[in-house]
Design a protein around this motif. Structure first.
Motif, PDB file in Angstrom:
ATOM      1  N   ARG A   1       0.849  -1.196   0.000  1.00 36.02           N
ATOM      2  CA  ARG A   1       0.000   0.000   0.000  1.00 36.02           C
ATOM      3  C   ARG A   1       0.880   1.240   0.000  1.00 36.02           C
ATOM      4  NH1 ARG A   1      -3.866   1.074   4.971  1.00 36.02           N
ATOM      5  NH2 ARG A   1      -1.907   1.675   5.947  1.00 36.02           N
TER       6      ARG A   1
ATOM      7  N   ASP B   1       0.081   5.925   3.487  1.00 36.12           N
ATOM      8  CA  ASP B   1      -1.256   6.320   3.951  1.00 36.12           C
ATOM      9  C   ASP B   1      -1.105   7.221   5.173  1.00 36.12           C
ATOM     10  OD1 ASP B   1      -3.956   6.527   4.376  1.00 36.12           O
ATOM     11  OD2 ASP B   1      -4.176   4.560   5.303  1.00 36.12           O
TER      12      ASP B   1
ATOM     13  N   ARG C   1      -5.607  13.028   3.511  1.00 36.60           N
ATOM     14  CA  ARG C   1      -4.956  11.769   3.870  1.00 36.60           C
ATOM     15  C   ARG C   1      -4.946  10.808   2.689  1.00 36.60           C
ATOM     16  NH1 ARG C   1      -8.471   7.424   7.327  1.00 36.60           N
ATOM     17  NH2 ARG C   1      -6.520   6.340   6.919  1.00 36.60           N
TER      18      ARG C   1
ATOM     19  N   GLU D   1     -12.333   1.654   1.185  1.00 34.17           N
ATOM     20  CA  GLU D   1     -12.494   1.977   2.604  1.00 34.17           C
ATOM     21  C   GLU D   1     -13.316   3.245   2.809  1.00 34.17           C
ATOM     22  OE1 GLU D   1      -8.608   2.390   4.381  1.00 34.17           O
ATOM     23  OE2 GLU D   1      -7.809   3.498   2.691  1.00 34.17           O
TER      24      GLU D   1
ATOM     25  N   ASP E   1     -11.456   1.407   8.201  1.00 31.80           N
ATOM     26  CA  ASP E   1     -11.944   2.729   7.805  1.00 31.80           C
ATOM     27  C   ASP E   1     -13.353   2.667   7.232  1.00 31.80           C
ATOM     28  OD1 ASP E   1     -10.092   4.769   8.480  1.00 31.80           O
ATOM     29  OD2 ASP E   1      -8.676   3.858   7.089  1.00 31.80           O
TER      30      ASP E   1
ATOM     31  N   ARG F   1     -12.525   6.137  14.652  1.00 34.04           N
ATOM     32  CA  ARG F   1     -11.930   4.862  15.103  1.00 34.04           C
ATOM     33  C   ARG F   1     -10.969   5.025  16.263  1.00 34.04           C
ATOM     34  NH1 ARG F   1      -8.277   3.015   9.911  1.00 34.04           N
ATOM     35  NH2 ARG F   1      -7.002   1.867  11.353  1.00 34.04           N
TER      36      ARG F   1
HETATM   37 MG    MG Z   1      -7.497   2.422   6.255  1.00 33.79          MG
END
Ligand code: MG
Ligand code: PEP
Length: 577
Positions: free
Chosen positions: A333, A336, A359, A432, A456, A466
């Motif tokens: 990924r 992030d 983000r 997400e 997410d 969260r």
């Molecule tokens: Mg996430």
């Protein structure tokens, strides 16, 4: 008579434990504060204490390395870095030069540094602030000629405390620790990280109620659910002991066949892969029978440093990690960060709603250079690797096309530069954000795969932050609203011939397995320790049963109802979790 109490905290490391408790209180020492004249000898005291603290930390590092399989010694490397941090040192020295004694000068600098970290609204930085304070105290103790506090455990106990510093956790004799239980801390706290590394259960964030528990109370700790029972009845202890025995047997059985494929009873092969965040996780994933990586979180490369990693540094780090997964898929990924995960040297703008802000892929708007450099490094490191590049936080179709374009351009540049590059790379996105799930039929046109990020997706679907424990009870991926979006994502992807993985915590949930199989999920990605157990559950299920369970779950009203549907089927199938 002792009063029974049941407390619920955050499950931080899986497993069950029972026993009496020992509370560790890290009492801060009173820092002497007086004027000095002999600056030179004061600086000498400061330098000597720092050197002694470094010796301690090296010893801790070696201890962690020798006592655990997964090398979490990196925590102490971060401690070393604080001790060598130029800005921290010069701040303390300036104070000494201004006439302060070494203890108060040093602690002023430490406090300033820690407060800066605490101001960042992310539990990861709160842990870092605690590191700074832990190191700070260690240096001061050396200056004052005090012993470094070590609690001696003489029998197996459950260790409790407000929060445990990494030095507390490491200095304890692990043969005498049954579990860690703390009032503060989150799932990324050091207690959580080290407990997992030592294979001990842990529950954190139990709140003030824990601090009022009697000194030698008896406790049942469930690191899977986060439930802790203080002063349980004899009957409760007996039931818990049975569960513990069954869980141990199940874990041993699962570990013995961890390297076998996960085939359902009717012969369908399910891909079970791991979520990793660095090289130690990669090794641990491999050892636990993961068949590759479904989510490689690359943030670790950018944290704990003062500037961006160079392309060469990135290529080296990725190459090392890829080397553990020869012939196996690795989903990486891209960075992030933003929102709750800040990087101090990047000077993030202050945002009112960081989770809804700048983000993930939104970084392209302003810092495309960082994204391009990461893509280039991945393509270079990915030669001969079954590399799959995945982008987080996709909300709209334009982002998919923008990323694709960059991927093609960076590949063309490598060709022009005559450098070797990964020729067959799959390109995917994380689903997400609810809009991505809703638009999955259209987004599927631009990608090779989807990976559903239920952490997410749950946060955004149910509007529950969260990181906020006050609303944590609402944040369940078992909520049929979330299941509905998972179902839609899988259906839309399959219609276009794309595969779908799931890399949120939900993939490692024993009760989620039949639902996800029944909905047609192709790949399950979870924290390495969960791999053997989840593979074992898959082996006990057949697809027809799973489809029925999934359809019932979609029609349920509450998360509890969904879980009950699965529990009932597990009872009929003789599956215990
Ligand atoms: Mg996430
Ligand atoms: C997710 O959101 O489910 C996910 C896997 O990503 P992270 O937890 O890193 O945000």
């Amino acid at each position: 008579m002792r009063i029974r109490k049941q407390l619920t905290g955050i499950p931080a490391a899986p497993g069950l434990a029972k026993g009496s408790i020992v509370t560790i209180s890290n009492q801060n020492i009173t820092i002497p504060d007086y004027p000095i004249e002999d600056t030179e000898s004061e600086i000498f005291r400061f330098v000597s204490a720092r050197a002694a603290a470094k010796d301690d930390i090296s010893a801790f590092k070696e201890k962690v390395k020798s006592e655990t399989d997964s090398n979490e010694a990196e925590i102490f490397e971060a401690h070393m870095m604080f001790l060598d941090d130029d800005s921290l040192i010069s701040l303390a020295e300036q104070e000494i030069v201004a006439g302060k004694n070494a203890e108060s000068a040093w602690m002023k600098a430490v406090d300033f540094f820690a407060k800066q970290l605490e101001a960042i609204p992310d539990p990861m930085f709160a842990s870092r602030a605690m590191d700074v304070r832990d190191v700070g105290q260690r240096v001061v103790r050396h200056m004052m000629g005090l012993n470094q506090e070590v609690t001696k455990l003489t029998r197996p106990v459950i260790v409790t405390g407000r929060d445990l510093t990494p030095s507390d956790t490491v200095s304890l004799d692990k043969r005498m620790v049954l579990a860690f239980v703390t009032a503060e801390g989150g799932p990324t706290s050091h207690t959580a990280i080290l407990a997992k590394a030592f294979g001990l259960p842990a529950v954190v964030g139990l709140g003030e109620a824990l601090m009022t528990v009697e000194e030698d109370a008896y406790m049942l700790v469930d690191g899977n659910s986060g439930v802790v029972v203080v002063n349980p009845s004899d009957d409760e202890i007996a039931v818990f002991s049975d569960r513990q025995r069954a869980a141990n047997e199940a874990l041993h059985a699962a570990l013995a066949v961890a390297f076998e494929p996960a085939l359902t009873k009717d012969g369908m092969a399910v891909e079970v892969v791991a979520n990793i965040g660095g090289n130690d996780d990669a090794i641990f994933a491999h050892e636990n029978g993961a068949e590759g990586v479904g989510l490689f979180r690359t943030e670790f490369l950018y944290l704990d440093r003062n500037s961006l990693p160079t392309e060469e540094e990135q290529v080296k780090a990725y190459t090392q990690i890829f080397s553990h997964f020869k012939g196996q898929p690795v989903v990486v990924r891209t960075l992030d960060i933003g929102g709750d995960k800040e990087i101090p040297y990047m000077n993030f703008p202050k945002e009112l709603n960081p989770f809804l802000g700048w983000r993930g892929v939104r970084m392209l708007d302003g810092r495309e250079d960082i994204f391009r450099e990461q893509i280039r490094s991945l393509l270079r490191a990915g030669v001969g690797v079954d590399l799959r590049i995945m982008v987080p936080m996709i909300a709209v179709d334009e982002e998919v096309h923008a990323v694709r374009k960059i991927l093609n351009e960076e590949r063309d540049k490598l060709i022009n530069d005559g450098l070797p590059y990964a020729e067959k790379v799959q390109f995917g996105i994380m689903v997400e954000v609810p809009s991505a799930a809703i638009m999955a039929d259209r987004l599927a046109n631009g990608v090779d795969f989807f990976s559903i990020g239920t952490n997410d997706l749950t946060q955004y679907t149910l509007a529950v932050d969260r990181t906020n424990s006050q609303v944590a009870h609402l944040a369940s991926a078992f909520n049929p609203a979330v299941l509905y979006l998972i179902d839609r994502t899988i259906k839309c992807a399959h219609e276009k011939g794309r595969w779908v993985g799931l890399c949120g915590e939900f993939a490692g949930e024993p009760l989620a397995v039949p639902i996800l199989l029944g909905l047609g999920l192709d790949e399950f990605s979870m924290s390495p320790a969960r791999v053997p157990v989840i593979k074992q559950i898959i082996r006990k299920l057949d697809m027809q049963t799973c489809k029925v369970i999934a359809q019932k779950a979609l029609l349920a009203v509450t998360p509890e109802e969904v879980k009950e549907i699965v529990r009932k089927s597990y009872l009929e199938l003789g599956i215990s979790v």
